[in-house]
Design a protein around this motif. Structure first.
Motif, mmCIF file in Angstrom:
data_model
loop_
_atom_site.group_PDB
_atom_site.id
_atom_site.type_symbol
_atom_site.label_atom_id
_atom_site.label_comp_id
_atom_site.label_asym_id
_atom_site.label_seq_id
_atom_site.Cartn_x
_atom_site.Cartn_y
_atom_site.Cartn_z
ATOM 1 N N PRO A 66 0.701 -1.372 -0.393
ATOM 2 C CA PRO A 66 0.359 0.001 0.402
ATOM 3 C C PRO A 66 0.831 1.511 0.489
ATOM 4 N N VAL A 67 0.042 2.366 -0.654
ATOM 5 C CA VAL A 67 0.801 4.123 -0.705
ATOM 6 C C VAL A 67 -0.183 5.173 0.110
ATOM 7 N N PRO A 68 0.233 5.402 1.563
ATOM 8 C CA PRO A 68 -0.437 6.247 1.984
ATOM 9 C C PRO A 68 -0.898 7.516 0.927
ATOM 10 N N ARG A 69 -2.503 7.272 1.476
ATOM 11 C CA ARG A 69 -3.055 8.228 0.676
ATOM 12 C C ARG A 69 -2.566 9.973 0.273
ATOM 13 N N GLY A 70 -2.064 10.174 1.016
ATOM 14 C CA GLY A 70 -1.382 10.938 1.749
ATOM 15 C C GLY A 70 -0.392 11.985 0.715
ATOM 16 N N LEU A 71 0.350 10.810 0.167
ATOM 17 C CA LEU A 71 1.880 10.824 -1.398
ATOM 18 C C LEU A 71 1.351 11.061 -1.876
ATOM 19 N N VAL A 72 -0.047 10.616 -2.279
ATOM 20 C CA VAL A 72 -0.615 11.071 -4.112
ATOM 21 C C VAL A 72 -1.105 11.955 -3.320
ATOM 22 N N ARG A 109 -1.294 -6.938 -22.568
ATOM 23 C CA ARG A 109 -1.263 -6.874 -20.689
ATOM 24 C C ARG A 109 -1.163 -6.409 -19.254
ATOM 25 N N LYS A 110 -1.717 -5.285 -19.271
ATOM 26 C CA LYS A 110 -1.900 -4.283 -18.565
ATOM 27 C C LYS A 110 -1.621 -4.432 -17.947
ATOM 28 N N PRO A 111 -1.180 -6.437 -17.112
ATOM 29 C CA PRO A 111 -1.402 -6.185 -14.861
ATOM 30 C C PRO A 111 -0.793 -5.218 -13.909
ATOM 31 N N PHE A 112 -0.489 -4.249 -14.318
ATOM 32 C CA PHE A 112 0.017 -3.066 -13.510
ATOM 33 C C PHE A 112 -1.534 -1.756 -13.073
ATOM 34 N N LEU A 113 -2.263 -2.421 -14.190
ATOM 35 C CA LEU A 113 -3.252 -1.420 -14.006
ATOM 36 C C LEU A 113 -4.206 -1.921 -12.729
ATOM 37 N N GLU A 114 -4.084 -3.128 -12.125
ATOM 38 C CA GLU A 114 -4.641 -3.890 -10.707
ATOM 39 C C GLU A 114 -3.496 -3.430 -9.989
ATOM 40 N N THR A 115 -2.631 -4.268 -9.593
ATOM 41 C CA THR A 115 -1.512 -4.635 -9.204
ATOM 42 C C THR A 115 -1.078 -3.649 -8.558
ATOM 43 N N ALA A 116 -0.706 -2.488 -8.867
ATOM 44 C CA ALA A 116 -0.062 -0.871 -8.200
ATOM 45 C C ALA A 116 -1.397 -0.361 -7.300
ATOM 46 N N PRO A 117 -0.908 0.036 -6.338
ATOM 47 C CA PRO A 117 -2.883 0.114 -5.156
ATOM 48 C C PRO A 117 -3.428 1.194 -5.510
ATOM 49 N N TRP A 118 -2.551 2.365 -6.385
ATOM 50 C CA TRP A 118 -3.429 3.711 -7.016
ATOM 51 C C TRP A 118 -3.324 3.572 -8.916
ATOM 52 N N PRO A 163 -0.427 4.838 -13.233
ATOM 53 C CA PRO A 163 -0.380 3.478 -11.749
ATOM 54 C C PRO A 163 0.643 3.986 -11.061
ATOM 55 N N ILE A 164 0.547 3.527 -9.643
ATOM 56 C CA ILE A 164 1.515 4.546 -8.638
ATOM 57 C C ILE A 164 1.457 3.294 -7.323
ATOM 58 N N GLY A 165 3.347 3.051 -7.200
ATOM 59 C CA GLY A 165 3.520 1.950 -6.180
ATOM 60 C C GLY A 165 4.802 1.464 -6.122
ATOM 61 N N TYR A 166 4.881 0.951 -5.714
ATOM 62 C CA TYR A 166 6.550 0.280 -5.368
ATOM 63 C C TYR A 166 7.138 -0.366 -5.874
ATOM 64 N N PRO A 167 7.788 -0.433 -7.292
ATOM 65 C CA PRO A 167 8.167 -1.926 -7.408
ATOM 66 C C PRO A 167 7.823 -2.930 -7.019
ATOM 67 N N ALA A 168 7.735 -4.074 -7.984
ATOM 68 C CA ALA A 168 7.628 -6.132 -7.979
ATOM 69 C C ALA A 168 9.652 -5.691 -6.967
ATOM 70 N N ASP A 169 9.408 -7.027 -6.649
ATOM 71 C CA ASP A 169 10.963 -7.530 -5.701
ATOM 72 C C ASP A 169 11.348 -7.580 -6.283
ATOM 73 N N ASP A 170 10.989 -8.671 -7.741
ATOM 74 C CA ASP A 170 11.709 -8.867 -9.722
ATOM 75 C C ASP A 170 11.511 -7.702 -10.085
ATOM 76 N N CYS A 171 11.739 -6.718 -9.829
ATOM 77 C CA CYS A 171 11.413 -5.351 -11.772
ATOM 78 C C CYS A 171 11.739 -5.094 -11.907
ATOM 79 N N VAL A 172 12.251 -5.653 -13.500
ATOM 80 C CA VAL A 172 13.017 -5.033 -14.650
ATOM 81 C C VAL A 172 12.870 -4.483 -15.118
#
Ligand SMILES: Cc1cc2nc3c(=O)[nH]c(=O)nc-3n(C[C@H](O)[C@H](O)[C@H](O)COP(=O)(O)O)c2cc1C
Length: 229
Positions: A42-48, A114-123, A196-205
């Motif tokens: 999760p990413v706090p709303r305040g940061l967005v 394919r755009k899975p990041f549109l669901e994975t990213a918290p915002w 899409p906003i969040g943190y990169p996945a651990d295995d992000c390339v």
């Protein structure tokens, strides 16, 4: 009526401090990458909200600030956005709508429909440009240099997110009209881009891209060009 004038006297930095800050900011921005693989942390709303407030400091034609940032962390809405975006992108990538020269330009990025990041990213933040404003009496209020203004605000938004250790992708599924209806936006707004906003996945390339050098992007003009003979 002209606005009243107020003093503007920001601190004048000494040259060393100026160099230090300039380098530090460049190094920071040099590390920014577009991310397509997100963690669902999760990413706090305040940061967005702070990123949007920072974006909204952008200069704009006649100070109209012709942008709206539509934000959602709702899984259902994100799912609908993903489905609609993938529908369009599938036609682009697999239905032959992307012209060859565009497809070739995208090849190094390894993207597909394919755009899975549109669901994975918290915002997901969808930025709309406001084509014109609306006066209290319902009449049209013109905006100026809407695309330029929105583009500058988007750039500051991206920089603000990066500065706070978050990742994003500038995503423009084409065409983006579906976002107006899906997000219930009025006729005077048009989708500009999606983040899409969040943190990169651990295995992000990310693709190993080279940025243009200073020489390739800067041109100094030091004397009037020679007249043609
Ligand atoms: C206006 C604009 C539209 C973009 N649209 C997409 C997109 O729809 N999908 C995508 O995967 N990347 C998109 N990108 C990201 C670019 O591919 C990316 O910025 C570029 O490859 C450079 O990589 P970097 O951002 O990591 O430096 C877009 C970038 C911009 C500025």
């Amino acid at each position: 009526m002209p606005a009243p004038m107020i003093p503007y006297t920001p601190e004048r930095l000494d040259p060393e401090e100026q160099q230090r800050r300039a380098r530090e900011f460049h190094e920071e921005m040099e590390c920014r990458r577009s991310v397509r693989f997100f963690s669902d942390d999760p990413v706090p709303r305040g940061l967005v909200e702070l990123a949007i407030q920072t974006a909204s400091t952008a200069p704009s034609g006649a100070h109209r600030q012709p942008w709206r940032f539509v934000v959602t962390e709702d899984p259902d809405i994100k799912h609908q956005i993903r489905q609609a975006a993938e529908e369009e992108e599938r036609i682009n990538y697999e239905g032959g709508r992307l012209p060859d020269h565009w497809r070739e330009a995208l090849e190094p990025l390894g993207t597909d429909w394919r755009k899975p990041f549109l669901e994975t990213a918290p915002w997901v933040v969808v930025m709309f440009e406001e084509r014109h404003g609306i006066n209290p009496d319902g009449s049209r209020r013109n905006n100026f240099y809407v695309k330029e203004s929105a583009g500058i605000a988007a750039g500051i938004f991206i920089a603000a997110l990066h500065h706070m250790g978050l990742a994003t992708l500038t995503h423009t599924p084409s065409p983006m009209r579906f976002l107006t209806k899906l997000l219930g936006r009025p006729d005077n707004e048009r989708p500009f881009c999606m983040f899409p906003i969040g943190y990169p996945a651990d295995d992000c390339v990310v693709p190993d891209l080279r940025r243009k050098s200073l020489d390739e992007v800067m041109v100094e003009v030091s004397k009037a060009p020679k007249p043609r003979t």
